[in-house]
Design a protein around this motif. Structure first.
Motif, PDB file in Angstrom:
ATOM      1  N   ARG A   1       0.511  -0.963   0.197  1.00 51.41           N
ATOM      2  CA  ARG A   1       0.060  -0.245   0.121  1.00 51.41           C
ATOM      3  C   ARG A   1       1.041   1.713  -0.498  1.00 51.41           C
ATOM      4  NH1 ARG A   1      -2.080   4.069  -0.266  1.00 51.41           N
ATOM      5  NH2 ARG A   1      -3.511   4.676   0.149  1.00 51.41           N
ATOM      6  N   GLY A   2       2.171   1.442   0.807  1.00 51.63           N
ATOM      7  CA  GLY A   2       2.535   2.214   0.633  1.00 51.63           C
ATOM      8  C   GLY A   2       2.661   3.320   1.447  1.00 51.63           C
ATOM      9  N   ASN A   3       1.615   3.677   2.000  1.00 52.06           N
ATOM     10  CA  ASN A   3       1.096   4.810   2.253  1.00 52.06           C
ATOM     11  C   ASN A   3       2.338   4.896   4.364  1.00 52.06           C
ATOM     12  OD1 ASN A   3       0.292   7.248   2.034  1.00 52.06           O
ATOM     13  ND2 ASN A   3      -1.961   7.170   3.086  1.00 52.06           N
ATOM     14  N   SER A   4       2.740   4.519   4.553  1.00 56.17           N
ATOM     15  CA  SER A   4       3.019   4.723   6.081  1.00 56.17           C
ATOM     16  C   SER A   4       2.292   3.844   7.183  1.00 56.17           C
ATOM     17  CB  SER A   4       3.212   6.019   6.405  1.00 56.17           C
ATOM     18  OG  SER A   4       4.561   6.041   5.992  1.00 56.17           O
ATOM     19  N   TYR A   5       0.920   3.151   6.193  1.00 57.48           N
ATOM     20  CA  TYR A   5       0.072   2.903   8.035  1.00 57.48           C
ATOM     21  C   TYR A   5       0.318   1.685   7.692  1.00 57.48           C
ATOM     22  CZ  TYR A   5      -3.414   5.292   4.919  1.00 57.48           C
ATOM     23  OH  TYR A   5      -4.454   6.266   3.529  1.00 57.48           O
ATOM     24  N   VAL A   6       1.014   2.183   9.919  1.00 62.29           N
ATOM     25  CA  VAL A   6       1.261   1.087  10.372  1.00 62.29           C
ATOM     26  C   VAL A   6       0.065  -0.165  11.252  1.00 62.29           C
ATOM     27  CG1 VAL A   6       3.772   2.149  10.708  1.00 62.29           C
ATOM     28  CG2 VAL A   6       1.828   2.822  12.489  1.00 62.29           C
ATOM     29  N   ASP A   7      -1.102   0.729  10.751  1.00 65.72           N
ATOM     30  CA  ASP A   7      -2.301   0.131  11.957  1.00 65.72           C
ATOM     31  C   ASP A   7      -2.882  -1.379  10.088  1.00 65.72           C
ATOM     32  OD1 ASP A   7      -3.475   1.987   9.835  1.00 65.72           O
ATOM     33  OD2 ASP A   7      -4.636   2.511  11.711  1.00 65.72           O
ATOM     34  N   ARG A   8      -2.351  -0.825   9.426  1.00 65.70           N
ATOM     35  CA  ARG A   8      -3.461  -1.577   8.741  1.00 65.70           C
ATOM     36  C   ARG A   8      -1.795  -3.239   8.204  1.00 65.70           C
ATOM     37  NH1 ARG A   8      -6.013   2.042   4.648  1.00 65.70           N
ATOM     38  NH2 ARG A   8      -6.788   3.335   6.089  1.00 65.70           N
ATOM     39  N   TRP A   9      -2.528  -4.787   8.970  1.00 69.56           N
ATOM     40  CA  TRP A   9      -1.623  -5.404   8.526  1.00 69.56           C
ATOM     41  C   TRP A   9      -2.628  -6.711   8.046  1.00 69.56           C
ATOM     42  CZ3 TRP A   9       3.112  -6.395  10.781  1.00 69.56           C
ATOM     43  CH2 TRP A   9       3.719  -5.475  11.629  1.00 69.56           C
ATOM     44  N   SER A  10      -1.948  -7.391   7.026  1.00 67.45           N
ATOM     45  CA  SER A  10      -2.703  -8.559   6.737  1.00 67.45           C
ATOM     46  C   SER A  10      -2.216  -9.922   7.266  1.00 67.45           C
ATOM     47  CB  SER A  10      -2.489  -8.330   5.332  1.00 67.45           C
ATOM     48  OG  SER A  10      -2.210  -7.175   4.665  1.00 67.45           O
ATOM     49  N   VAL A  11      -3.063 -11.225   7.061  1.00 71.92           N
ATOM     50  CA  VAL A  11      -2.210 -12.339   7.068  1.00 71.92           C
ATOM     51  C   VAL A  11      -2.690 -13.449   6.472  1.00 71.92           C
ATOM     52  CG1 VAL A  11      -4.596 -12.777   8.808  1.00 71.92           C
ATOM     53  CG2 VAL A  11      -2.552 -14.113   9.243  1.00 71.92           C
ATOM     54  N   TYR A  12      -1.237 -13.791   5.680  1.00 70.18           N
ATOM     55  CA  TYR A  12      -1.499 -14.925   4.197  1.00 70.18           C
ATOM     56  C   TYR A  12      -1.352 -16.395   5.039  1.00 70.18           C
ATOM     57  CZ  TYR A  12      -0.836 -10.740   2.495  1.00 70.18           C
ATOM     58  OH  TYR A  12      -0.942  -8.883   2.158  1.00 70.18           O
TER      59      TYR A  12
ATOM     60  N   SER B   1       1.193  -4.090   5.331  1.00 68.41           N
ATOM     61  CA  SER B   1       0.912  -3.941   4.312  1.00 68.41           C
ATOM     62  C   SER B   1       0.491  -2.661   3.964  1.00 68.41           C
ATOM     63  CB  SER B   1      -0.347  -5.502   3.338  1.00 68.41           C
ATOM     64  OG  SER B   1      -1.221  -5.311   3.907  1.00 68.41           O
ATOM     65  N   GLY B   2       0.045  -2.086   4.775  1.00 66.73           N
ATOM     66  CA  GLY B   2      -0.266  -1.002   4.823  1.00 66.73           C
ATOM     67  C   GLY B   2       0.783   0.469   4.320  1.00 66.73           C
ATOM     68  N   GLU B   3       2.447  -0.102   4.250  1.00 71.84           N
ATOM     69  CA  GLU B   3       3.432   0.511   4.040  1.00 71.84           C
ATOM     70  C   GLU B   3       4.256  -0.566   3.250  1.00 71.84           C
ATOM     71  OE1 GLU B   3       4.313   3.256   3.238  1.00 71.84           O
ATOM     72  OE2 GLU B   3       6.517   2.173   3.203  1.00 71.84           O
ATOM     73  N   ASN B   4       5.180  -1.463   3.801  1.00 64.05           N
ATOM     74  CA  ASN B   4       5.609  -2.663   2.914  1.00 64.05           C
ATOM     75  C   ASN B   4       6.682  -1.921   1.194  1.00 64.05           C
ATOM     76  OD1 ASN B   4       7.264  -4.701   3.035  1.00 64.05           O
ATOM     77  ND2 ASN B   4       5.586  -5.849   1.394  1.00 64.05           N
ATOM     78  N   ARG B   5       6.544  -0.779   0.960  1.00 59.15           N
ATOM     79  CA  ARG B   5       7.926  -0.116   0.161  1.00 59.15           C
ATOM     80  C   ARG B   5       9.647  -0.255   0.726  1.00 59.15           C
ATOM     81  NH1 ARG B   5       5.865   6.335   0.398  1.00 59.15           N
ATOM     82  NH2 ARG B   5       5.282   5.910   2.308  1.00 59.15           N
ATOM     83  N   GLU B   6       9.226  -1.171   1.282  1.00 61.69           N
ATOM     84  CA  GLU B   6      11.019  -2.759   2.422  1.00 61.69           C
ATOM     85  C   GLU B   6      10.329  -3.758   1.088  1.00 61.69           C
ATOM     86  OE1 GLU B   6       8.271  -1.378   4.242  1.00 61.69           O
ATOM     87  OE2 GLU B   6       9.211  -1.109   5.953  1.00 61.69           O
ATOM     88  N   GLY B   7       9.422  -3.569   0.448  1.00 62.99           N
ATOM     89  CA  GLY B   7       9.511  -5.066  -0.218  1.00 62.99           C
ATOM     90  C   GLY B   7       9.583  -6.287   0.216  1.00 62.99           C
ATOM     91  N   SER B   8       8.903  -6.734   2.038  1.00 67.00           N
ATOM     92  CA  SER B   8       9.197  -7.471   2.138  1.00 67.00           C
ATOM     93  C   SER B   8       8.013  -8.475   1.188  1.00 67.00           C
ATOM     94  CB  SER B   8       8.136  -7.500   3.317  1.00 67.00           C
ATOM     95  OG  SER B   8       9.703  -7.639   4.419  1.00 67.00           O
ATOM     96  N   LEU B   9       8.254 -10.343   1.213  1.00 69.95           N
ATOM     97  CA  LEU B   9       7.718 -10.869   0.389  1.00 69.95           C
ATOM     98  C   LEU B   9       7.185 -11.670   1.222  1.00 69.95           C
ATOM     99  CD1 LEU B   9      10.016 -11.360  -3.008  1.00 69.95           C
ATOM    100  CD2 LEU B   9       7.921 -10.486  -2.974  1.00 69.95           C
ATOM    101  N   VAL B  10       6.121 -12.321   1.110  1.00 70.39           N
ATOM    102  CA  VAL B  10       5.026 -13.534   1.708  1.00 70.39           C
ATOM    103  C   VAL B  10       5.893 -14.613   0.401  1.00 70.39           C
ATOM    104  CG1 VAL B  10       3.786 -15.019   2.129  1.00 70.39           C
ATOM    105  CG2 VAL B  10       3.082 -12.808   2.685  1.00 70.39           C
ATOM    106  N   GLY B  11       6.147 -15.495   1.252  1.00 63.37           N
ATOM    107  CA  GLY B  11       6.908 -17.232   0.392  1.00 63.37           C
ATOM    108  C   GLY B  11       6.545 -18.499   0.658  1.00 63.37           C
ATOM    109  N   TRP B  12       6.401 -19.379   0.255  1.00 64.27           N
ATOM    110  CA  TRP B  12       6.390 -20.776   0.295  1.00 64.27           C
ATOM    111  C   TRP B  12       7.265 -21.823  -0.693  1.00 64.27           C
ATOM    112  CZ3 TRP B  12       2.318 -18.011   1.808  1.00 64.27           C
ATOM    113  CH2 TRP B  12       1.526 -17.952   3.248  1.00 64.27           C
ATOM    114  N   ASP B  13       8.604 -22.680  -0.052  1.00 62.53           N
ATOM    115  CA  ASP B  13       8.792 -23.444  -0.972  1.00 62.53           C
ATOM    116  C   ASP B  13       8.189 -24.892  -1.229  1.00 62.53           C
ATOM    117  OD1 ASP B  13      10.099 -21.077  -2.304  1.00 62.53           O
ATOM    118  OD2 ASP B  13      12.486 -21.583  -1.239  1.00 62.53           O
TER     119      ASP B  13
END
Ligand SMILES: [Ca+2]
Ligand SMILES: [Ca+2]
Ligand SMILES: [Ca+2]
Length: 288
Positions: A135-146, A187-199
């Motif tokens: 989302r990239g707007n510094s929202y530290v109160d917006r989190w997702s769970v995958y 996910s409200g920020e994440n311009r740090e580009g963290s990736l959700v992933g499984w192998d």
């Protein structure tokens, strides 16, 4: 009346024959979307379709379909790009236009789950999944769970690009309300580009596994997960699926075909027993 004798030596050739692919999907195509990425919306039940082999552009048997439980996610216009050099940038830049024109918003108050169901996978293969939500707007109160679901096995392969632990599993943040197979992302920020992933995802005999996105409401390393009615988490705007070879077990012939005599026009039926995986069969006559 003719009689044929079938003298059978070792005529079974066992080969590795699995297709492998990499595939990308862009939730909303834009100027940076590559021709060999698919561009299915990932917002409403029924969205999705066959994936494309990114190298060849060929349509694959593997596909995905979106299923929504609860209210349809909000169709937000605003989202952003991961910063250059971050994990999400390194995977998607030049292939998926991650930051243009929309991101699915998920409200816990609406009981919403946004589920991406991968289908037509090979049960003998293993898969890698990656997803980005920025989302990239510094929202530290917006989190997702995958949550990964419907897989017989998987290994966590999340990539935290942040300095403040914006991507958490239960093992690294034990007070989180997460279970095995879940990861939470700011996910409200994440311009740090963290990736959700499984192998090493084993889809099982049905060739199906899913990734479920919901708003995360539990404890976080920073920020808050505030009021569910006014705050969101977000679904993915970019996803990646890779087929890799499964864990290979040694291939062996357990029962050789037997020589037999038949009278025309009776059919000659040969059989062979084999163990190991993955495998395929070729029958050869007179060595060719
Ligand atoms: Ca896009
Ligand atoms: Ca399955
Ligand atoms: Ca982390």
């Amino acid at each position: 009346m003719k009689t044929f004798y079938l003298l059978v030596s070792v005529l079974v050739c066992v080969l590795e024959a699995r297709a492998q692919f990499t595939a990308f999907n862009d939730h909303r195509p834009g100027p940076q979307t590559a021709a060999n990425a698919t561009s299915y919306d990932m917002l409403a039940t029924g969205n999705g379709g066959p994936l494309k082999d990114f190298v060849t552009g060929a349509q694959l048997p593997a596909a995905f379909v979106v299923n929504i439980i609860g209210a349809t996610p909000d169709d937000f216009g605003g989202n952003n790009y991961p910063n250059a050099g971050t994990p999400a940038y390194n995977l998607f830049n030049g292939i998926v236009d991650v930051g243009n024109n929309g991101i699915p918003g998920i409200r816990n108050s609406a009981g919403t789950s946004l589920i991406i169901i991968f289908t037509n996978l090979n049960s003998g293969s293993r898969y890698k999944f990656r997803g980005a939500s920025v989302r990239g707007n510094s929202y530290v109160d917006r989190w997702s769970v995958y949550t990964i679901e419907g897989a017989d096995a998987f290994v966590d392969a999340h990539v935290d690009g942040s300095a403040n632990n914006n991507l958490i599993t239960l093992s690294e943040f034990p007070t989180a309300t997460l279970t095995n197979g879940q990861v939470a992302l700011n996910s409200g920020e994440n311009r740090e580009g963290s990736l959700v992933g499984w192998d090493e995802i084993n889809p099982g005999a049905d060739g199906v596994f899913s990734i479920r996105a919901q708003q995360y409401m539990g404890p976080t390393p920073f920020g808050t997960t505030a009021n569910a009615s006014t705050v969101y988490g977000y679904g993915f705007t970019a996803i990646y699926l890779e087929e890799v070879l499964g864990t290979i077990t040694p291939i062996a012939i357990t029962n050789q075909p037997q020589s037999l005599t038949v009278t025309v026009p009776q059919p000659a039926v040969l059989s062979v027993g084999a163990s190991g995986s993955p495998r395929a069969y070729f029958w050869r006559k007179n060595g060719s």
